[in-house]
Every structure is written in structure tokens, then in C-alpha cells.
Design an enzyme around this catalytic site. Structure first.
Site, PDB file in Angstrom:
ATOM      1  N   ASP A 489       0.798  -1.221   0.000  1.00 20.47           N
ATOM      2  CA  ASP A 489       0.000   0.000   0.000  1.00 20.47           C
ATOM      3  C   ASP A 489       0.831   1.273   0.000  1.00 20.47           C
ATOM      4  O   ASP A 489       0.336   2.345  -0.337  1.00 20.47           O
ATOM      5  CB  ASP A 489      -0.836   0.051   1.290  1.00 20.47           C
ATOM      6  CG  ASP A 489      -2.154  -0.662   1.140  1.00 20.47           C
ATOM      7  OD1 ASP A 489      -2.678  -0.699   0.028  1.00 20.47           O
ATOM      8  OD2 ASP A 489      -2.646  -1.182   2.156  1.00 20.47           O
TER       9      ASP A 489
HETATM   10  C1  BGC Z   1      -0.943   2.604   5.979  1.00 21.07           C
HETATM   11  C2  BGC Z   1       0.146   1.583   5.994  1.00 21.07           C
HETATM   12  C3  BGC Z   1      -0.466   0.280   6.188  1.00 21.07           C
HETATM   13  C4  BGC Z   1      -1.474   0.059   5.109  1.00 21.07           C
HETATM   14  C5  BGC Z   1      -2.241  -1.171   5.362  1.00 21.07           C
HETATM   15  C6  BGC Z   1      -1.821   2.335   4.807  1.00 21.07           C
HETATM   16  O1  BGC Z   1      -2.808   3.274   4.680  1.00 21.07           O
HETATM   17  O2  BGC Z   1      -0.442   3.875   5.941  1.00 21.07           O
HETATM   18  O3  BGC Z   1       1.057   1.806   6.997  1.00 21.07           O
HETATM   19  O4  BGC Z   1       0.471  -0.745   6.196  1.00 21.07           O
HETATM   20  O5  BGC Z   1      -2.386   1.098   4.978  1.00 21.07           O
HETATM   21  O6  BGC Z   1      -2.654  -1.301   6.666  1.00 21.07           O
HETATM   22  O1  IFM Z   2      -1.346  -5.380   1.339  1.00 17.90           O
HETATM   23  C1  IFM Z   2      -1.561  -4.500   2.407  1.00 17.90           C
HETATM   24  C2  IFM Z   2      -2.887  -4.841   2.999  1.00 17.90           C
HETATM   25  O2  IFM Z   2      -3.917  -4.663   2.075  1.00 17.90           O
HETATM   26  C3  IFM Z   2      -3.180  -4.083   4.254  1.00 17.90           C
HETATM   27  N1  IFM Z   2      -2.089  -4.153   5.188  1.00 17.90           N
HETATM   28  C4  IFM Z   2      -0.795  -3.865   4.670  1.00 17.90           C
HETATM   29  C5  IFM Z   2      -0.449  -4.600   3.407  1.00 17.90           C
HETATM   30  C6  IFM Z   2       0.883  -4.107   2.834  1.00 17.90           C
HETATM   31  O3  IFM Z   2       0.873  -2.739   2.600  1.00 17.90           O
END
Ligand code: BGC
Ligand code: IFM
Length: 818
Positions: A489
């Protein structure tokens, strides 16, 4: 250092001191009413949706971290000075003479003793009910009689929980309650909608009650010292606005050795459509259909049976697969806790935990699709429905809403779509379901596109559009465009700003015009191969051939533009520069493309896979797991986005992002390297990390999203426990690729890739209604398999599904070449 122990026989983790490094939580509920409960009774509950139908108010990020919950207070009414305590330790934190918290599957039992009074409270949500029970057992162990007061306490929150942070002035004036026959009803949204309310009931006659927090606590006081408890006298407050709560006051007299059971029931209720209103037309709640439920669950026999039913429910679910291997941590996670976490991630996606607020995100598209990879084994019916719900948030373009709200099943517009990996995960979820269930009818289900537009097509067509979505979005190197981000993400390669110094959050996203993802390329190859197998079985050979050509093409691109010489590159940024290359000073190598490409079979024949995995071991391997990239980004770069907003070693910037570790385990298994696969598996296995709980800090019975990486200040420290794709992927990696018991379209494959020193292991697994008893025995080195089914040798490594109504099959697998 440990803070408890595993009680495998009772399927429990037993916490032996209340001050765990972080609150160690459990989940209650299986289908519609859910709760989170910590080892000191903190947490909250909700009906279906933690944002729109929350019952207990909760404050995240508080000091102490664990604020608000399902509290009871005990007061010694014989003491000369006010003497009261929390038998669950929080919120008074009075020292206890004994304490244990048993987190079981679907229930939590917290027991303690102070001043000769033992108190044991079991919290659970009965199957099929929209309520939770707090079953309190008190015993007087003193040599003299005891007069006690027992107070319950919950703070209500039956409104949009998001408003508690951004529009609480409204909530300050909508609170309304009723107290009738000792039952406290919370009806804050009733005036407006008249279709749902909460209730809180007690099995004993009351000495009093409270429903207004300020009256119960007293001015400027907290939950650690409520004035009503201190004085032993409830205020009979009736909330109108402010902070509605529920508290019952019960007085008890216990002779020496005498026990008393007090039951509290907290529930959610919706009146039936044709009988919603109070017949007299007042604002009073119509209680006709709720009262029988309340009366029923205040009865001790009903409560005991309901708990036994949950325990049985879980024992049945766990029976789906039971293993006996030489490794106790693998056994414990496969047989108990990993399965439990599959259910939790299925139910909550990434929405509500002690790290996720429940208001910020709904169900993630890619998250839920991946959770299904493990969950399909537990409950095919529910998996089927989830697949259809997910597909219904897809758009006609094949793109998908990134998240949807569980109550409405509508895509979240504020998050939108354009995460270009999302659609491909649907293909993997469906094929996992097909292999497990054999239910091909799902492919013909008509599923809407983006609920707004009213168009629909078969699920098969949705899958096709998922793959086309990638093909229609290829970049300058022929790799898939990344869009806003792919699985990672935080890899935001299309961020753009005219003003230097801005952060990615304030920039314009170029809508994925140029930056490309090697990872999505690998995912496409994997998903395309699965889809081709589906087409073949449906006789759609032309479609299979067309897709195969695209897949072969993508493979070639991965092997050229995607290859860096010793490992797979990660991506190309907006300016055409590679990430995950030896050319880079930071982010030279990323784990995701190594795992995904090798899982997809790319580089298996020509040594690339081996080279990539050796590089992973050398550059990314740590005792706490495999880090996501190395070297971590030391400063913020606008053109690569959020990933570089984290300090080195944390989250997507170089932590052990656990979700990716099973990909490497599977990749090692595909290379036939059992020692390495298991070694990686054990590095992040929570049970195997139990003895370093003071370092790991999160629960030793659940996977966490991340463990701080080698460049972090505190390597080994976990965060974001419970809601992570690690649960499904670890389960798939260890059961299907290391133990090698793998559902296929045509039967159960037996292809173990285990360490050479494993001489034997046993698996019992139910597959398509048949019980397979599998004994694997090593007869030599390597991973070659020879099978005997019911004593007779069979060709190949797949055990077919018996045709003659046989319900049990015995398999012996001889592993290795003598
Ligand atoms: C956050 C990341 C997180 C991801 C999935 C994003 O919006 O900023 O830190 O890993 O979402 O949870
Ligand atoms: O792949 C993502 C997921 O969708 C939500 N948690 C973090 C992961 C890596 O960014």
C-alpha cells in the site's frame, strides 16, 4: 520471558499475570455479533459493523492503552474503609492475590482472588445470538461470612462511532435510556430509526443502577475509582444526553465456602419489520420480541449449555485438519491457533483490533480475497457468500473498490479503487474455493458490477475482467501499471507535486499513468495459470490459449525488464527508474517479487528462482523473519511515497512484514528446500516466539502484521497483531506446501517438502466430505513421493475422491528415494 503458557488440551492460552507487555486480546462471536476482549476485560462489541453498530464505547490510543471494556467491580461492604477492586485487574489495578486469564476459542475466562474472595468471569457470545454473556462466579473462601457489592459497568455507544472523534457534540445530546424491571435499554438512535437498540440485563435483583457516566463516576473521576462503587451506592441516574452507560448494583451475602453465580447479558436487538413500534405510539421501546431472549440467557443452564456449544463448535471446526508432526509449534498453530485466526481475519478483514479502530476501514478487497485462501477450508458456504460480496464491489472495468462497509456491502467511495493488484486476488480466491469445495456452480452466479450501476455478469466473467484489467494496463516495459499501489500500500510511485517539500498525502496521484510493478506481473502469471485450468475444465480452450499466450508474454517480461541479474526487481517509478535493483543505494532488494514470481513458477527452470531466494536469505533474512526490503529508505522521497515515511525497519520500510514470509516459504518449497521452508516458517511462528515475549510483546498465539526489522531500533518487536494476511498465507504455506497436503481440482495432492530429519508425520483432513488419514514416512533423501491408498500403490501424487460413497480413505506416502 513468558507471560503465560499454552494449554493445548483445553485449546486455551493461559495468561498468568495481568501486566502483559501489551493488552493481549481475544475475539468473541462468529457471525453477526462480535466483541474484542483483552486479558483485563477491556474492549468493545458491535453488531456486524464496528463503526455503524458499536455497543461499547472504546478509546484507542489511550493511557493506559486498554481503556473501557466489560467491567465488574467488587466491594467489600464489611470493610471499615471503602475497599473495592476489579477482579479483572483493570480498571482499578488493585494488586490481586491470584490471577489467570484463559483465552479460549470464542470465549475468555478471567479468574482472580483477593481478600479470600474468588471471582471467575466467562465472557462469550452464544452461537446464533446477537448478545454477549458475562457469567460471574463468586466464592467466599474466608472463614467468615462476606457482604459484597457487585457492580457491572459498560459505556454505551450505539451511534456512528466515527462521530465520537469528529462530531461528539451531537452524541452529547442524543443519548437516551430506559430502565424497566432491572433491564437497562440504550436507545440513542431509536427516536430516529426505531429499528434497533441495546440492552444490558442482570440475573439478580438490583440494589440500584446507573445509566449516566458522570453520576456513576462522580465529577472528575475515572473508571479506576467510581464514586458509586467507592460509596457502595448506585445513583439511579437516568441518562439524557452526555455519556449513557449501564451499571447494575447487586448486594450479595456469602457464607464461608458459599458460591454465587451472577449473569449479565449485553445485547443488540432489532424489532421485526411488522412490529417495530410501541403500540401506544410513544418513544418507548417495544420489548415484545426482546424479552424472551433476555429471560432465556439469564438462566444458568442455558448459559452453561451455550458455552458448551461454542466449545463443541470449535472442536468440530478444528477437526477439519489435525496434524502430528515432529514440531510442537507447527502442531499447535496448525491444529488450533492459526485456524482460529483464519476465522478472525475472515470476520474482521483489517477493520477492528487493538491496532485498527473499526471506524477507519471496512473489509479490504485484496485482504478478504487472500483471507479466503485459508478460510475456504473452514466453512465453504460462508466463503462462497464472501466471494460473491467481493465480486459485487468490482466495476465493469474489472477494477475493484479497495474496501467496502460490512453492514451495507457498499464500496467505500472515499478510498476508491485503482490499487491495480486488487482484482487479481479474486481469481485466486475463487480457484481456492473451487479446489476445496468442487462447487463449480459458483462460476455461473450472476454478480452485479459496482452496485450503483445495475449491470451484472457471471462470476466467471468477473474473473475474466480481473485479468483483462491487468492486460489493459501495461506500462512502457510491458509490466503492469501499479496504479495507486500494489500489495504494498505504501509504494506510491505516481505521487506528484509541483511544490517541493510536500508529503505524498498532499500530492496529486497521477492515476497510475507510468509506474510499473514487477509484483503484479508475478501475480498475473500465477492467476492466469489458475484461470487457464478453469477454462480447460469448462472446455473453453480458445480462452485458455489466449490467456496462456498473455502469461507466457508476461513471464518473458519478468525475465528481462523484471530481472536484475541476481533477483527480481520490484518496480519502475514514474521516471522509468528501477526499484529493487543493485543500481539503487536504498531499497536494492524487495521480498515481494521474489516470493510472488517464484510462487508463480517464474525462474524455476533456469536458476533464477534459486538465485533470487539465495539473495533473499543473504540480504533479507534475520532471526525474526525476512524483512520486506533492504537497505531501508533513510529519508522521505516524494516519488516513492508513504513507504519512505516510516523510519528504517518499521512497517513497509524494512520491517519483517509477516504477510510476505509465507510467500518465501512456499517459494522455497517449490525449489524443494524443506529445511529452509520450515526454518522461515518457524521464525515468525508466534508459538515459537513465545519465549521471547518481552521482545515480541504481542500475543504469542496470533500472527502480527509486522515485526520490527534489522534496521529498527528494537528489532523483533511485533505490532498490529491479529488482522493480517499472514494468517491465511502461513496456513496455506505450512499445510499445503511444507506438509504438502494440497487440494487440487481433481483430488488431494500429497507433496511434502519437509526437512530431511523428519522421519514421519500424520495428517487427518476432511476434503469434500471424505476423511483422509495420511501417514507420511521418510524412506530416503529428497521429496519424491510414492503413494499407497488403502494398501494399494497408485500412480502420481494425487489421491482422488472416492466414488462409491466411501467416507474414509487411508493413505501412506513414502517420501524420498532410498
Ligand atoms: C498505511 C500503511 C499500512 C497500510 C495497510 C496504509 O494506509 O499507511 O502503513 O500498512 O495502509 O494497513
Ligand atoms: O497489502 C496491504 C494490505 O492490504 C493491508 N495491510 C498492509 C499490506 C501491505 O501494505
Amino acid at each position: 520471558m513468558r507471560f503465560g503458557f499454552f494449554d493445548d488440551l483445553h485449546l486455551e492460552y493461559v495468561i498468568t499475570r495481568p501486566d502483559t507487555p501489551l493488552p493481549w486480546i481475544n475475539y468473541l462471536g462468529t457471525e453477526s455479533y462480535f466483541g474484542i476482549i483483552s486479558n483485563t476485560a477491556g474492549g468493545y462489541s458491535f453488531y456486524k459493523d464496528a463503526r455503524l453498530r458499536r455497543l461499547i464505547r472504546f478509546r484507542y490510543n489511550n493511557a493506559p492503552l486498554d481503556g473501557n471494556g466489560r467491567y465488574v467491580y467488587l466491594r467489600d461492604d464489611d470493610a471499615a474503609q471503602p475497599d473495592f477492586w476489579s477482579p479483572t485487574w483493570q480498571p482499578t489495578r488493585t494488586p490481586l492475590d491470584a490471577y489467570t486469564c484463559r483465552h479460549g476459542l470464542g470465549y475468555t475466562r478471567i479468574a482472580s482472588q483477593r481478600k479470600g474472595i474468588t471471582c471467575e468471569t466467562t465472557y462469550f457470545v452464544p452461537l446464533g445470538q446477537d448478545l454477549e454473556v458475562w457469567d460471574v462466579h463468586l466464592t467466599n473462601q474466608r472463614g467468615t461470612a462476606a457482604n459484597l457489592s457487585l457492580f457491572s459497568a459498560v459505556e454505551f455507544c450505539l451511534w456512528d462511532a466515527f462521530d465520537d472523534a469528529n462530531n461528539f457534540q451531537r452524541n452529547y445530546s442524543i443519548g437516551e435510556v430506559e430502565v424497566v424491571d432491572g433491564v437497562i435499554y440504550h436507545k440513542s438512535e431509536y427516536r430516529e430509526r426505531r429499528d434497533h437498540f441495546a440492552y444490558f440485563a442482570c440475573s439478580e435483583p438490583l440494589a440500584g443502577y446507573d445509566t449516566q457516566r458522570e453520576d456513576f463516576l462522580g465529577p472528575y473521576r475515572g473508571w479506576d475509582a467510581p464514586a458509586a462503587v467507592e460509596e457502595g451506592k448506585a445513583r439511579q441516574s437516568l441518562a439524557l444526553g452526555w455519556q449513557p452507560m449501564g451499571s447494575h448494583h447487586v448486594r450479595l451475602h456469602l457464607e464461608p465456602g458459599e458460591s454465587k453465580r451472577v449473569i449479565f447479558v449485553l445485547g443488540y436487538h432489532e424489532n421485526p419489520e411488522n412490529d417495530k413500534f410501541d403500540p401506544a405510539g410513544t418513544q418507548t421501546i417495544n420489548k415484545k420480541t426482546v424479552l424472551p431472549v433476555i429471560r432465556r440467557f439469564l438462566q444458568p443452564d442455558v448459559v452453561s449449555q451455550a458455552l458448551a456449544d461454542i466449545q463443541q463448535y470449535w472442536r468440530n471446526l478444528l477437526q477439519g485438519m489435525q496434524v502430528d508432526t515432529p514440531n510442537e509449534h507447527a502442531n499447535r498453530m496448525i491444529n488450533i491457533w492459526n485456524v482460529y485466526q483464519l476465522m478472525v481475519t475472515f470476520n474482521f478483514s483489517r477493520s477492528s483490533s487493538y491496532f485498527e479502530s473499526g471506524v477507519g476501514r471496512g473489509m479490504g478487497f485484496r485482504d478478504s480475497a487472500q483471507d479466503l485462501l485459508g478460510f475456504v477450508q473452514l466453512d465453504a458456504q460462508r466463503a462462497r457468500q464472501r466471494i460473491l460480496d467481493l465480486a459485487a464491489t468490482q466495476m465493469a472495468s474489472g477494477g475493484a473498490y479497495h474496501q467496502y462497509q460490512p453492514l451495507t456491502k457498499r464500496g467505500n467511495h472515499d478510498v476508491g479503487s485503482n490499487f491495480n493488484d486488487d482484482p487479481l486476488w479474486l481469481v485466486l480466491a475463487v480457484t481456492a474455493y473451487l479446489k476445496e469445495s468442487g462447487d463449480w456452480s459458483i462460476l455461473q452466479e450472476q454478480v452485479p458490477f459496482d452496485l450503483e450501476h445495475g449491470s451484472e455478469d457471471s462470476l466467471l466473467a468477473h474473473m475474466e475482467r480481473s485479468l483483462n484489467y491487468t492486460q489493459e494496463r501495461l506500462g512502457p516495459h510491458g509490466l503492469p501499471l501499479i496504479g495507486r499501489a500494489d500489495w504494498n500500500d505504501c509504494l506510491n510511485l505516481n505521487c506528484f507535486s509541483d511544490k517541493p517539500g510536500q508529503s505524498f498525502q498532499t500530492t496529486t496521484n497521477r492515476e497510475g499513468k507510468v509506474a510499473e510493478s514487477v509484483f503484479i506481473g508475478g501475480l498475473f502469471v500465477l492467476a492466469a495459470a489458475e484461470m487457464e485450468a478453469v477454462y480447460d475444465r469448462l472446455g473453453l480452450t480458445a480462452k485458455a490459449a489466449e490467456l496462456a499466450a498473455q502469461r507466457v508474454n508476461m513471464r518473458a517480461v519478468l525475465n528481462t525488464a523484471g530481472w536484475d541479474g541476481s533477483w527480481f526487481r520490484r518496480a519502475y517509478d514514474h521516471f522509468g527508474n528501477p526499484l529493487g535493483s543493485q543500481e539503487c543505494t536504498e531499497g536494492q532488494i524487495f521480498v515481494e517479487p521474489q516470493g510472488m514470481c517464484v510462487m508463480a513458477g517464474v525462474g524455476l527452470e533456469d536458476g533464477r528462482a534459486e538465485s533470487a531466494l539465495n539473495a533473499v536469505r543473504e540480504h533479507l533474512g534475520t532471526p525474526h523473519g525476512v524483512v520486506v526490503l533492504w537497505p531501508a529508505f533513510k529519508q522521505y522521497y516524494l516519488h516513492i511515497g508513504e513507504i519512505s515515511s516510516y523510519p528504517p525497519g518499521y512497517k513497509e520500510n524494512g520491517s519483517v512484514f509477516c504477510h510476505t514470509n509465507p510467500w518465501i516459504q512456499i517459494a522455497e518449497a517449490r525449489l524443494g528446500r524443506g529445511e529452509r521452508a520450515l526454518d522461515y516458517y518457524l521464525r515468525i511462528n508466534p508459538s515459537a516466539r513465545e519465549e521471547i515475549s518481552e521482545v515480541h510483546r504481542c500475543e504469542p498465539y496470533a500472527y502480527a502484521q509486522m515485526i520490527a526489522g534489522k534496521e529498527a531500533v528494537k528489532p523483533g518487536e511485533a505490532k498490529n497483531s491479529w488482522l493480517t494476511g499472514t494468517a491465511a498465507w502461513s496456513y496455506v504455506a505450512v499445510t499445503q506446501w511444507i506438509l504438502g497436503i494440497r487440494p487440487t481440482f481433481d483430488g488431494l495432492k500429497i507433496a511434502p517438502v519437509v526437512p530431511e530429519d523428519w522421519t514421519a508425520f500424520d495428517v487427518q483432513r476432511t476434503f469434500r466430505g471424505v476423511r483422509y488419514f495420511i501417514h507420511v514416512e521418510r524412506v530416503g533423501a529428497g521429496n519424491a513421493v510414492r503413494l499407497e491408498v488403502e494398501g494399494a500403490p497408485v500412480e502420481g501424487d494425487v489421491v482422488g475422491i472416492p466414488s462409491g460413497g466411501q467416507t474414509e480413505v487411508r493413505v501412506r506416502a513414502y517420501l524420498g528415494t532410498a
